[in-house]
Design an enzyme around this catalytic site. Structure first.
Site, PDB file in Angstrom:
ATOM      1  N   GLU A  96       6.233   2.709   7.873  1.00 13.73           N
ATOM      2  CA  GLU A  96       5.242   1.640   8.040  1.00 13.73           C
ATOM      3  C   GLU A  96       5.836   0.280   7.705  1.00 13.73           C
ATOM      4  O   GLU A  96       6.677   0.165   6.820  1.00 13.73           O
ATOM      5  CB  GLU A  96       4.080   1.860   7.081  1.00 13.73           C
ATOM      6  CG  GLU A  96       3.369   3.161   7.275  1.00 13.73           C
ATOM      7  CD  GLU A  96       2.274   3.356   6.228  1.00 13.73           C
ATOM      8  OE1 GLU A  96       1.523   4.314   6.363  1.00 13.73           O
ATOM      9  OE2 GLU A  96       2.182   2.552   5.290  1.00 13.73           O
ATOM     10  N   CYS A 115       6.419  -6.810   4.815  1.00 12.67           N
ATOM     11  CA  CYS A 115       6.606  -5.814   3.760  1.00 12.67           C
ATOM     12  C   CYS A 115       7.245  -4.598   4.429  1.00 12.67           C
ATOM     13  O   CYS A 115       6.635  -3.973   5.295  1.00 12.67           O
ATOM     14  CB  CYS A 115       5.249  -5.463   3.150  1.00 12.67           C
ATOM     15  SG  CYS A 115       5.347  -4.144   1.927  1.00 12.67           S
ATOM     16  N   CYS A 122       8.992   9.283  -0.040  1.00 20.19           N
ATOM     17  CA  CYS A 122       9.565   8.875  -1.323  1.00 20.19           C
ATOM     18  C   CYS A 122       9.539  10.074  -2.257  1.00 20.19           C
ATOM     19  O   CYS A 122       8.582  10.849  -2.255  1.00 20.19           O
ATOM     20  CB  CYS A 122       8.763   7.717  -1.923  1.00 20.19           C
ATOM     21  SG  CYS A 122       9.422   7.155  -3.513  1.00 20.19           S
ATOM     22  N   CYS A 126       4.756   8.758  -7.613  1.00 22.48           N
ATOM     23  CA  CYS A 126       3.769   8.008  -8.412  1.00 22.48           C
ATOM     24  C   CYS A 126       2.373   8.474  -7.974  1.00 22.48           C
ATOM     25  O   CYS A 126       2.093   8.580  -6.774  1.00 22.48           O
ATOM     26  CB  CYS A 126       3.915   6.507  -8.196  1.00 22.48           C
ATOM     27  SG  CYS A 126       5.569   5.902  -8.583  1.00 22.48           S
ATOM     28  N   CYS A 129       0.019   6.483  -5.405  1.00 22.33           N
ATOM     29  CA  CYS A 129       0.627   5.968  -4.169  1.00 22.33           C
ATOM     30  C   CYS A 129       0.578   7.023  -3.070  1.00 22.33           C
ATOM     31  O   CYS A 129       1.022   8.163  -3.269  1.00 22.33           O
ATOM     32  CB  CYS A 129       2.070   5.575  -4.475  1.00 22.33           C
ATOM     33  SG  CYS A 129       3.088   5.334  -3.038  1.00 22.33           S
ATOM     34  N   GLY A 178       8.954   4.002   0.023  1.00 21.63           N
ATOM     35  CA  GLY A 178      10.243   4.346  -0.573  1.00 21.63           C
ATOM     36  C   GLY A 178      10.627   3.454  -1.734  1.00 21.63           C
ATOM     37  O   GLY A 178      10.022   2.422  -1.986  1.00 21.63           O
ATOM     38  N   GLU A 179      11.660   3.886  -2.445  1.00 17.57           N
ATOM     39  CA  GLU A 179      12.207   3.144  -3.585  1.00 17.57           C
ATOM     40  C   GLU A 179      13.527   2.514  -3.121  1.00 17.57           C
ATOM     41  O   GLU A 179      14.528   3.217  -2.910  1.00 17.57           O
ATOM     42  CB  GLU A 179      12.420   4.127  -4.748  1.00 17.57           C
ATOM     43  CG  GLU A 179      13.367   3.663  -5.827  1.00 17.57           C
ATOM     44  CD  GLU A 179      12.983   2.342  -6.486  1.00 17.57           C
ATOM     45  OE1 GLU A 179      11.823   2.170  -6.870  1.00 17.57           O
ATOM     46  OE2 GLU A 179      13.870   1.461  -6.603  1.00 17.57           O
ATOM     47  N   SER A 210      11.538  -4.623  -4.814  1.00 19.37           N
ATOM     48  CA  SER A 210      10.645  -4.060  -5.823  1.00 19.37           C
ATOM     49  C   SER A 210      11.138  -2.663  -6.207  1.00 19.37           C
ATOM     50  O   SER A 210      11.418  -1.840  -5.343  1.00 19.37           O
ATOM     51  CB  SER A 210       9.237  -3.966  -5.223  1.00 19.37           C
ATOM     52  OG  SER A 210       8.394  -3.286  -6.100  1.00 19.37           O
ATOM     53  N   SER A 233       7.888  -2.497 -10.801  1.00 20.83           N
ATOM     54  CA  SER A 233       6.562  -1.858 -10.818  1.00 20.83           C
ATOM     55  C   SER A 233       6.382  -1.244 -12.192  1.00 20.83           C
ATOM     56  O   SER A 233       6.897  -0.161 -12.457  1.00 20.83           O
ATOM     57  CB  SER A 233       6.491  -0.761  -9.749  1.00 20.83           C
ATOM     58  OG  SER A 233       6.675  -1.319  -8.478  1.00 20.83           O
ATOM     59  N   LEU A 234       5.675  -1.939 -13.054  1.00 23.30           N
ATOM     60  CA  LEU A 234       5.546  -1.481 -14.442  1.00 23.30           C
ATOM     61  C   LEU A 234       4.282  -0.616 -14.614  1.00 23.30           C
ATOM     62  O   LEU A 234       4.342   0.520 -15.041  1.00 23.30           O
ATOM     63  CB  LEU A 234       5.515  -2.699 -15.376  1.00 23.30           C
ATOM     64  CG  LEU A 234       5.688  -2.405 -16.854  1.00 23.30           C
ATOM     65  CD1 LEU A 234       7.006  -1.707 -17.132  1.00 23.30           C
ATOM     66  CD2 LEU A 234       5.577  -3.693 -17.669  1.00 23.30           C
ATOM     67  N   ASN A 309      -5.998  -0.416  -4.732  1.00 23.00           N
ATOM     68  CA  ASN A 309      -6.573  -0.211  -3.424  1.00 23.00           C
ATOM     69  C   ASN A 309      -6.871   1.288  -3.358  1.00 23.00           C
ATOM     70  O   ASN A 309      -5.954   2.086  -3.396  1.00 23.00           O
ATOM     71  CB  ASN A 309      -5.502  -0.618  -2.396  1.00 23.00           C
ATOM     72  CG  ASN A 309      -5.972  -0.520  -0.987  1.00 23.00           C
ATOM     73  OD1 ASN A 309      -7.137  -0.321  -0.720  1.00 23.00           O
ATOM     74  ND2 ASN A 309      -5.032  -0.674  -0.068  1.00 23.00           N
ATOM     75  N   CYS A 351       0.596   1.146   0.729  1.00 20.71           N
ATOM     76  CA  CYS A 351       1.836   1.842   1.090  1.00 20.71           C
ATOM     77  C   CYS A 351       1.596   3.308   1.431  1.00 20.71           C
ATOM     78  O   CYS A 351       1.089   4.071   0.625  1.00 20.71           O
ATOM     79  CB  CYS A 351       2.776   1.698  -0.099  1.00 20.71           C
ATOM     80  SG  CYS A 351       4.128   2.829  -0.168  1.00 20.71           S
TER      81      CYS A 351
HETATM   82  S1  SF4 Z   1       4.975   3.552  -5.620  1.00 18.68           S
HETATM   83 FE1  SF4 Z   1       6.980   3.280  -4.647  1.00 18.68          FE
HETATM   84  S2  SF4 Z   1       8.338   4.562  -5.949  1.00 18.68           S
HETATM   85 FE2  SF4 Z   1       6.234   5.234  -6.428  1.00 18.68          FE
HETATM   86  S3  SF4 Z   1       5.893   6.968  -5.015  1.00 18.68           S
HETATM   87 FE3  SF4 Z   1       5.136   5.087  -3.987  1.00 18.68          FE
HETATM   88  S4  SF4 Z   1       6.844   4.416  -2.700  1.00 18.68           S
HETATM   89 FE4  SF4 Z   1       7.669   5.853  -4.254  1.00 18.68          FE
END
Ligand code: SF4
Length: 363
Positions: A96, A115, A122, A126, A129, A178-179, A210, A233-234, A309, A351
């Protein structure tokens, strides 16, 4: 060989393209012409690059794919400010990309922010997400990362009214699926491609990477030549809460991330943004704000509070009063803070949400 099996020309850096052109026995200026056609003139096929002789266009088409992304779904928010595209990659994976329009206000210039994704899926899981719930598929190549910006540029150009200047992407945030630091080398190659002075010309200061806080890569970024922005991303003020929502915290707990951030700031003198998704009842209480204020006190940083969200994971957005209180406590601790409301909630702009819907056929 089927065209889909060919390497993408967008995976080549500027110098690799020059080498490839030299290997074909062509003069160096042909490399410059191709670079300009790809990154300034938004060519969508080798045939369109009419500055090149027919024979060279054919030879390139036999060796490279020109566009690694196919748009399969497009959504625009009701206010027209957010557009999301679901792309299919050559091997069928889905990613995306989101375009966010910010109009000029109080002297700030209008921004067109892309973005972009750095991985298909990923692995980091998290809990808040949608991408994290879908698992990891594969790394994106540098070309697949950079080409997302080119698509947005083409889309902006197509929307220009007659007589109007064509808009271009002004900012890029590596905050899609993704990271980015788990695909560090390809992400930095894409940064180099997008930053090139004769191509897309996106200043590094207009790009933000990020990360969930991969410590070795934070330290590595501090030594890169690019003045790129770093966002962490804390999402929690302590390890107990953070580990419950972000499994990666068990590997890189908050104290280690903070040490790496301090090293990064001392080396680069650049401000770090801390992203903090507010999850009702989880991390949004006044004592959490106090703890966060203590954690970040004196650091060259900025906090972005993002009321969640809603995702299928069942989290809810805190009431406005609690968001305001959280912000005020941070301000009183001397922390620069803004509340960023999610844009495009009517089009699943969070995301991974659109991809999840496409995969489950929920549309
Ligand atoms: S927030 Fe970022 S690092 Fe965490 S699962 Fe989603 S895409 Fe992966």
């Amino acid at each position: 060989m089927s065209p889909d099996a060919l390497p993408s020309i967008f995976d080549l850096t500027r110098s690799e393209l020059s080498d490839a052109i030299a290997e074909l026995g062509e003069p160096a200026y042909r490399g410059k012409q191709i670079w300009k056609a790809l990154y300034v003139e938004d060519a969508t096929s080798f045939d369109e690059i009419t500055t090149l002789p027919r024979l060279l266009r054919d030879r390139l088409a036999q060796r490279y794919r020109l566009d690694p992304l196919t748009a399969v779904l497009q959504r625009k928010s009701n206010d027209g400010l957010v557009e999301k595209t679901l792309f299919r990659l050559a091997d069928g994976e889905l990613i995306e990309t989101v375009l966010m329009r910010y109009e000029s206000r109080d002297g700030s210039r209008a921004r067109r922010t892309a973005c972009i994704s750095t991985q298909a899926g990923c692995a980091l899981g998290c809990t808040f997400c949608a991408t994290g719930q879908q698992g990891f598929r594969r790394q994106l190549t540098a070309g697949e990362i950079a080409a997302q910006v080119l698509h947005v540029n083409r889309r902006l150009a197509a929307q220009a009214k007659p007589g109007e200047d064509k808009e271009r992407v002004t900012n890029v945030v590596f905050m899609g699926m993704g990271e980015p630091f788990a695909n560090y080398d390809n992400t930095m190659r894409a940064v180099g491609i997008l930053n090139d002075d004769d191509g897309v010309r996106l200043g590094a200061r207009h790009m933000t990477i990020s990360t969930v806080g991969l410590v070795p890569q934070i330290l590595k970024l501090a030594d890169e030549p690019y003045q790129i922005n770093l966002a962490i991303s804390l999402h929690a003020p302590n390890d107990k809460i953070r580990s419950a929502t972000m499994p990666i915290n068990r590997r890189y707990p908050i104290a280690r991330i903070m040490r790496a951030c301090r090293t990064y700031i001392s080396k680069t003198n650049r401000r770090i943004s801390f992203e903090y998704v507010l999850l009702s009842g989880e991390n949004d209480r006044p004592e959490h704000a106090e703890e966060l204020g203590e954690l970040l006190k004196g650091m060259l940083c900025h906090v972005n509070l993002i009321p969640v969200n809603a995702t299928d994971a069942g989290y809810t957005r805190p009431p406005d009063g609690r968001i305001g209180k959280f912000r005020d406590i941070l301000k009183r601790s001397g922390i620069a803070v803004t509340v960023r409301f999610e844009k495009g909630t009517d089009i699943d702009a969070g995301c991974g949400q659109l991809r999840a819907r496409a995969l489950t056929g929920a549309d």
